[in-house]
Every structure is written in structure tokens, then in C-alpha cells.
Design a protein around this motif. Structure first.
Motif, mmCIF file in Angstrom:
data_model
loop_
_atom_site.group_PDB
_atom_site.id
_atom_site.type_symbol
_atom_site.label_atom_id
_atom_site.label_comp_id
_atom_site.label_asym_id
_atom_site.label_seq_id
_atom_site.Cartn_x
_atom_site.Cartn_y
_atom_site.Cartn_z
ATOM 1 N N CYS A 1 0.687 -1.017 0.031
ATOM 2 C CA CYS A 1 -0.088 0.194 0.082
ATOM 3 C C CYS A 1 0.819 1.073 0.095
ATOM 4 C CB CYS A 1 -0.823 0.006 1.236
ATOM 5 S SG CYS A 1 -0.249 0.085 2.896
ATOM 6 N N ASN A 2 0.341 2.541 -0.660
ATOM 7 C CA ASN A 2 0.970 3.651 -0.313
ATOM 8 C C ASN A 2 0.642 4.187 1.101
ATOM 9 O OD1 ASN A 2 1.697 3.303 -2.897
ATOM 10 N ND2 ASN A 2 0.012 4.574 -4.100
ATOM 11 N N LYS A 3 -0.444 4.061 1.553
ATOM 12 C CA LYS A 3 -1.101 4.595 2.722
ATOM 13 C C LYS A 3 -1.765 3.481 3.703
ATOM 14 C CE LYS A 3 -1.392 9.633 1.273
ATOM 15 N NZ LYS A 3 -2.510 10.846 1.269
ATOM 16 N N LEU A 4 -1.332 3.539 4.953
ATOM 17 C CA LEU A 4 -2.024 2.798 5.756
ATOM 18 C C LEU A 4 -2.765 3.317 6.731
ATOM 19 C CD1 LEU A 4 -2.407 -0.444 6.303
ATOM 20 C CD2 LEU A 4 -0.402 -0.110 8.037
ATOM 21 N N ALA A 5 -4.015 2.970 7.090
ATOM 22 C CA ALA A 5 -4.813 3.773 7.882
ATOM 23 C C ALA A 5 -5.350 2.711 8.970
ATOM 24 C CB ALA A 5 -5.994 4.426 6.957
ATOM 25 N N LEU A 6 -5.322 2.760 10.353
ATOM 26 C CA LEU A 6 -5.571 1.967 11.151
ATOM 27 C C LEU A 6 -6.901 2.352 11.739
ATOM 28 C CD1 LEU A 6 -2.466 1.478 13.344
ATOM 29 C CD2 LEU A 6 -3.260 0.112 11.246
ATOM 30 N N ALA A 7 -8.113 1.464 11.838
ATOM 31 C CA ALA A 7 -9.340 1.919 12.319
ATOM 32 C C ALA A 7 -9.866 0.770 13.137
ATOM 33 C CB ALA A 7 -10.290 2.153 11.350
ATOM 34 N N THR A 8 -9.016 0.192 14.424
ATOM 35 C CA THR A 8 -9.134 -0.897 14.927
ATOM 36 C C THR A 8 -9.374 -0.856 16.469
ATOM 37 O OG1 THR A 8 -6.759 -0.960 15.578
ATOM 38 C CG2 THR A 8 -7.533 -2.257 13.336
ATOM 39 N N ALA A 9 -10.337 0.051 16.912
ATOM 40 C CA ALA A 9 -10.515 0.435 18.110
ATOM 41 C C ALA A 9 -10.951 -0.769 18.877
ATOM 42 C CB ALA A 9 -11.582 1.634 18.131
ATOM 43 N N GLY A 10 -10.221 -0.773 20.029
ATOM 44 C CA GLY A 10 -10.421 -2.077 20.866
ATOM 45 C C GLY A 10 -9.227 -2.783 20.926
ATOM 46 N N ASN A 11 -8.509 -2.826 19.610
ATOM 47 C CA ASN A 11 -7.319 -3.417 19.571
ATOM 48 C C ASN A 11 -6.177 -2.555 18.895
ATOM 49 O OD1 ASN A 11 -7.575 -6.259 20.171
ATOM 50 N ND2 ASN A 11 -9.395 -6.097 18.676
ATOM 51 N N THR A 12 -6.521 -1.224 19.174
ATOM 52 C CA THR A 12 -5.393 0.095 18.729
ATOM 53 C C THR A 12 -3.883 -0.468 19.047
ATOM 54 O OG1 THR A 12 -7.194 1.601 18.509
ATOM 55 C CG2 THR A 12 -5.042 2.235 18.359
ATOM 56 N N SER A 13 -3.809 -0.746 20.425
ATOM 57 C CA SER A 13 -2.445 -1.094 20.917
ATOM 58 C C SER A 13 -1.808 -2.114 20.368
ATOM 59 C CB SER A 13 -2.683 -1.188 22.510
ATOM 60 O OG SER A 13 -3.200 -0.180 22.936
ATOM 61 N N THR A 14 -2.550 -3.279 19.987
ATOM 62 C CA THR A 14 -1.970 -4.440 19.558
ATOM 63 C C THR A 14 -1.743 -4.261 18.075
ATOM 64 O OG1 THR A 14 -3.836 -5.714 20.575
ATOM 65 C CG2 THR A 14 -2.550 -6.824 19.072
ATOM 66 N N VAL A 15 -2.407 -3.503 17.213
ATOM 67 C CA VAL A 15 -1.931 -3.100 15.890
ATOM 68 C C VAL A 15 -1.077 -2.099 15.978
ATOM 69 C CG1 VAL A 15 -3.067 -2.519 13.828
ATOM 70 C CG2 VAL A 15 -4.388 -3.852 15.149
ATOM 71 N N GLY A 16 -0.972 -1.086 16.740
ATOM 72 C CA GLY A 16 -0.174 -0.101 16.715
ATOM 73 C C GLY A 16 1.291 -0.528 17.080
ATOM 74 N N ARG A 17 1.288 -1.662 17.871
ATOM 75 C CA ARG A 17 2.751 -2.152 18.320
ATOM 76 C C ARG A 17 3.456 -2.600 16.970
ATOM 77 N NH1 ARG A 17 1.102 -5.541 22.511
ATOM 78 N NH2 ARG A 17 0.464 -3.644 23.487
ATOM 79 N N MET A 18 2.589 -3.237 16.064
ATOM 80 C CA MET A 18 3.252 -3.496 14.595
ATOM 81 C C MET A 18 3.828 -2.638 14.168
ATOM 82 S SD MET A 18 0.211 -5.888 13.378
ATOM 83 C CE MET A 18 -0.870 -6.955 14.416
ATOM 84 N N ALA A 19 3.724 -1.190 14.223
ATOM 85 C CA ALA A 19 4.285 -0.181 13.807
ATOM 86 C C ALA A 19 5.101 0.548 14.680
ATOM 87 C CB ALA A 19 3.313 0.793 12.960
ATOM 88 N N GLY A 20 5.332 0.015 15.825
ATOM 89 C CA GLY A 20 6.046 0.461 16.897
ATOM 90 C C GLY A 20 5.395 1.979 17.628
#
Lengths: 417, 92
Positions: free
Chosen positions: A228-247
Motif C-alpha cells: 500500500c501507499n498509505k495505511l490507515a488503522l481503524a481498529t478501536a479495541g485493539n489499537t494498541s495491539t495493531v499500533g505495536r506492529m508499527a512501533g
């Protein structure tokens, strides 16, 4: 296919066997311009507005289970905009305005019902606070009304007005507030986004975020690598888990919030009623007749989509204290949703330290009602790389800079928000 | 979450007797620490999924602060220790 009275009659004549599926089930392409992680209402709304308002093509929404299986399906479906702080009030008011036009916009019956919210007042100081909040709302172009005890009694005669600890002295009312059918919001946005070419890919769990030279290049998923060119996270409830994948370092704790629905009853409760006792109790009646009511957080960190009996008991006790007539109603179902609780009770829609990674999360209790504005403002951010004017204070770095949006005045304590 | 918590002082007690403060892994920095360190202490949380240590207080019992070691996915409680005991162990 456009839905209309004509299409219903036409399909009925052929035994309702020829309805086209509301969205496709595509295989993921090797590369997208924008990937949105999370096929809940927020992710799908973002995809829809990106495609429609910001003319972005080549978008995918990745969902680890089926769409709407997270918090979009685990809430009490209330919409309202009674927020006071600059930064929140204009944002939630935009959301309410978008709800008002949503069904025409999506050509989908989302059962938007502006039945009004009655927020009960139990003390003089609470009345003062409500008057202040209501005036702030009026100045922001929203609607608010203050009712005295007798006016509330005419509206809701079945409440317990003389509770020893929490007598009802009046109410704060927002007439434009109400409820929406939550699943229909997910399906409506999914159908509308799909018809504009968005690929909605279900059963596709993101397991890692691949980065190169400080930029996201794509995601590893259960269906292989997708660029992808741009990645957007909309994973409320698991934001920390997914966010950790990107540090990402995030000001979020995950907590469980329970809600309940009773057996079906004849029409009893015409509004959304909120018990203003500090402990949360809020109730409305669904169009099927079930009473839908919710609770306060269980209080401890949790990723389990189920809660504790202590919170069940206190919610039921609150309900019966407020509406004694509920004492013999049977609860049919209970569920728990995982809330992204932030340190100030307000959400985050912002860029991140990774240039082409965008974050939407931290919705606390407020995610469902925010759905249209969240999608609209997040799409604006992704497309233009700058925040939408009404969401410009919902920044990730506001904690560090000392500008929290602490609507409840509770301080950095996530389980109190 | 288990409905019963085993307080190291009072024995097995109902969950309603306890109040929850939050993550026990963050350590209060010194008053002279930088703004960045204080920001991380006050706001930033690891928020892991799985085993987790949390500060609880036995508010309706011995009123001691405890560290509850539990799993935030399965809600299993592994052990409960007095926070002072944990602090002493960390200090050693």
C-alpha cells in the motif's frame, strides 16, 4: 442495485430470489493506494468517504473476522452530540448532522430514529453543570433543552422520582439525539463503499506491518502480503495491539464495557434515558421491543469480550432503582465490547510518527455515535494529509503537549473516563 | 474476570470489595525527571494482551494495595501479592 419501493415490489414478484449481494467478496490485489485496517463502521465509513468525497480509487478494507463483528455490533446504538469542549462539540455535531442525512446518502434504511435523549438531573450542582453544557451546545449550533421535574414527569411518568439518594429534579434533553440500527450502518456503508469500487476483504487478519526507510510498504496478512501507499488503522479495541506492529506508543488501555438486551416488550420507553448518577445506566427500546441498556466499565484491563457479574448486578440495580417497573423484566442477552480507553476520554484521529501511517482510535464509549464524522474526518486526513477542521484537536500528541480533551474532568485515569 | 480474588491478608473475597487503579508496570519517575519521562509515566501504556499486572486495592477489606497478576484475555488470576512485597522484591 438501487433500493426503492419499486425494487421491493419487483423482487417480491419473483419470490425475492434475485436480490444481488450487497457487496462483493473480492480476493486481495497485490497493491492498493490506501489500506484501511478494520472493517467496522469507522473503517467502512472512512473507505466510503475516501472514495466519494475525496475521489480516492484503489482502496481496500481488511477485516480479521466478518464486517461489523467488533464494537460496531457491541454497543447500545445511541447517537447524540452533548459535548461541551471545543474539539469535541463541533466534531460530534457534524456526526449528528451526517446521521440525519445518512439514509438518503447511502440509499439504505439504517433506522435512524431521532427519539430524543433525556439525561436526568439529581442535584442542584448537576443542573448547573447541565445548563452550562447546554448553553455551550446552543452556541455551537446544536440543540439542548432543560426540563424541570414536572415536565420530565409528564414525559416519563414511569420513573422513580423520589429515590432517597437520587431524586429526579429535572432533565437535560437533546431532541435530535436518538438511536440507529447498528448492523445496518455497517451494511449500508459496506454496500455504498463497495459500489464505488472499494475491496472489502473479510477473514483477513493483519499480522505485521512492513516498513522500509521509515515508511509503511504494506501489511502481512492471513491472506499474504498486501502492499500500500498509505495505511490507515481503524481498529478501536485493539489499537494498541495493531499500533505495536508499527512501533507506536499509545495513551490507551483496553477495558471491557457490558450491555444487555431484555425480552421483547410492548412499546414502553420512547426515548433514550440516561440515569445521571455518575455510575452509567442508559436505556432505550429497540424496534423489535427489547430494552437495550448499558453499563459502566468493569474497571480492569481486559481484552475478553465478556464481563463480570459485579458489573451486571450494579447495572440491574441502577435500572430497577430508576424504573421500578423493570424489576420483573428478564434480560435476554449480555455482551461485552473492548473499549480503547484513552487518558482523557476523547478519541484520536491523527497522523503518526510514521509518515504514511494514519491512526483512528481511542473511542472510549463514544465510538458508535461518532461513526459518520469519524469516517469523514479520517478520510479527509488520509486524502489531504491534514486534519479536517472539526477534528484538528483530536491529536495523538495532545497528551505530551499538555492539551488533553478531558470532557469529564477526570484526569489521566482510563478506567474512570 | 474471576468473581473471587484471593487477598494475601484476608483470604478469598468477592471482587466488589476491590477497586482497580491500573497498570502496575509503570514506575513513578523522580520529581527531577524530564517532561518526556513524566509523559510516558502518566500517559503511555504498553496495554499488552495476555498476562498483566495491575494495582488493586482491597478497599472494603484490609485496604492494602495489591498487585494482581492475571490474564486479561482469559480472565484467569495467577496470583495476588501485597504491593509492598513486590516493591521490596523489585528493589532487591
Amino acid at each position: 442495485m438501487r433500493y426503492s419501493a419499486f425494487s421491493i415490489v419487483k423482487q417480491a414478484l419473483s419470490g425475492n430470489r434475485n436480490w444481488a449481494p450487497a457487496w462483493r467478496e473480492p480476493q486481495p490485489k497485490a497493491h492498493y493506494d490506501v489500506i484501511i485496517v478494520g472493517g467496522g463502521a469507522h473503517g467502512l465509513a472512512t473507505a466510503y468517504y475516501l472514495a466519494k468525497e475525496f475521489s480516492t480509487a484503489n482502496i481496500a478494507v481488511l477485516e480479521k473476522s466478518y464486517i461489523g463483528s467488533g464494537n460496531a455490533g457491541r454497543n447500545t446504538t445511541i447517537i447524540r452530540s452533548n459535548y461541551m469542549l471545543p474539539g469535541n462539540s463541533a466534531f460530534y455535531e457534524l456526526s449528528l448532522k451526517l446521521w440525519e442525512g445518512l439514509e438518503r446518502e447511502l440509499n439504505y434504511n439504517a433506522m435512524v430514529s431521532q427519539r430524543g435523549m433525556v439525561y436526568l438531573i439529581h442535584s442542584d450542582s448537576q443542573r448547573d453543570a447541565m445548563a452550562r453544557a447546554g448553553n455551550a451546545m446552543l452556541m455551537n449550533g446544536s440543540d439542548a433543552e432543560l426540563l424541570d421535574r414536572e415536565q420530565v414527569r409528564r414525559l416519563l411518568p414511569y420513573l422513580n422520582y423520589d429515590h432517597a439518594r437520587f431524586p429526579i429534579l429535572g432533565a437535560f434533553v437533546q431532541r435530535r439525539a436518538g438511536t440507529v440500527r447498528h448492523d445496518a450502518v455497517v451494511w449500508g456503508y459496506a454496500r455504498a463503499a463497495d459500489s464505488r469500487g472499494v475491496d472489502i476483504i473479510q477473514d483477513c487478519e493483519v499480522t505485521a506491518i512492513r516498513r522500509q526507510d521509515g515508511l509503511v510498504t504494506g501489511v502481512e496478512t492471513s491472506k499474504g502480503f498486501i502492499g500500500c501507499n498509505k495505511l490507515a488503522l481503524a481498529t478501536a479495541g485493539n489499537t494498541s495491539t495493531v499500533g505495536r506492529m508499527a512501533g507506536l506508543d499509545l495513551p490507551i488501555e483496553s477495558h471491557v464495557l457490558q450491555a444487555f438486551v431484555s425480552e421483547g416488550l410492548k412499546p414502553l420507553i420512547d426515548h433514550v434515558i440516561i440515569y445521571g448518577t455518575g455510575g452509567h445506566f442508559y436505556i432505550s427500546q429497540s424496534d423489535k421491543g427489547g430494552l437495550v441498556f448499558g453499563a459502566d466499565l468493569d474497571g480492569y484491563s481486559s481484552y475478553a469480550q465478556r464481563g463480570n457479574l459485579a458489573a451486571v448486578e450494579s447495572t440491574m440495580a441502577d435500572g430497577v432503582a430508576l424504573i421500578p417497573g423493570l424489576s420483573r423484566v428478564r434480560a435476554l442477552r449480555a455482551w461485552g465490547g473492548i473499549m480503547d480507553m484513552t487518558m482523557d476520554g476523547s478519541p484520536i484521529i491523527d497522523r503518526t510518527p510514521v509518515d504514511n501511517l494514519y491512526l483512528n482510535g481511542g473511542w472510549c464509549y463514544g465510538g458508535f455515535k461518532a461513526t459518520p464524522a469519524s469516517g469523514f474526518c479520517f478520510a479527509h486526513l488520509i486524502a489531504r494529509n491534514e486534519p479536517h477542521p472539526v477534528a484538528r484537536l483530536l491529536r495523538l500528541d495532545r497528551f505530551e503537549r499538555g492539551f488533553p480533551l478531558d470532557e469529564g474532568g477526570k484526569g489521566p485515569q482510563p478506567n474512570l473516563q | 474476570m474471576a468473581s473471587l480474588i484471593k487477598c494475601p491478608h484476608c483470604g478469598v473475597r468477592p471482587r466488589e470489595e476491590f477497586s482497580v487503579r491500573g497498570d502496575a508496570s509503570v514506575v513513578r519517575p523522580s520529581p527531577a525527571a524530564s517532561d518526556e519521562e513524566w509523559h510516558r509515566y502518566v500517559h503511555i501504556r504498553e496495554n499488552p494482551r495476555g498476562p498483566y499486572r495491575e494495582h488493586w486495592q482491597h478497599a472494603a477489606g484490609c485496604r492494602r494495595w495489591l498487585v494482581v497478576h492475571r490474564n486479561n484475555v482469559t480472565h484467569e488470576v495467577y496470583d495476588v501479592m501485597d504491593a509492598a512485597t513486590v516493591a521490596k522484591e523489585v528493589a532487591q
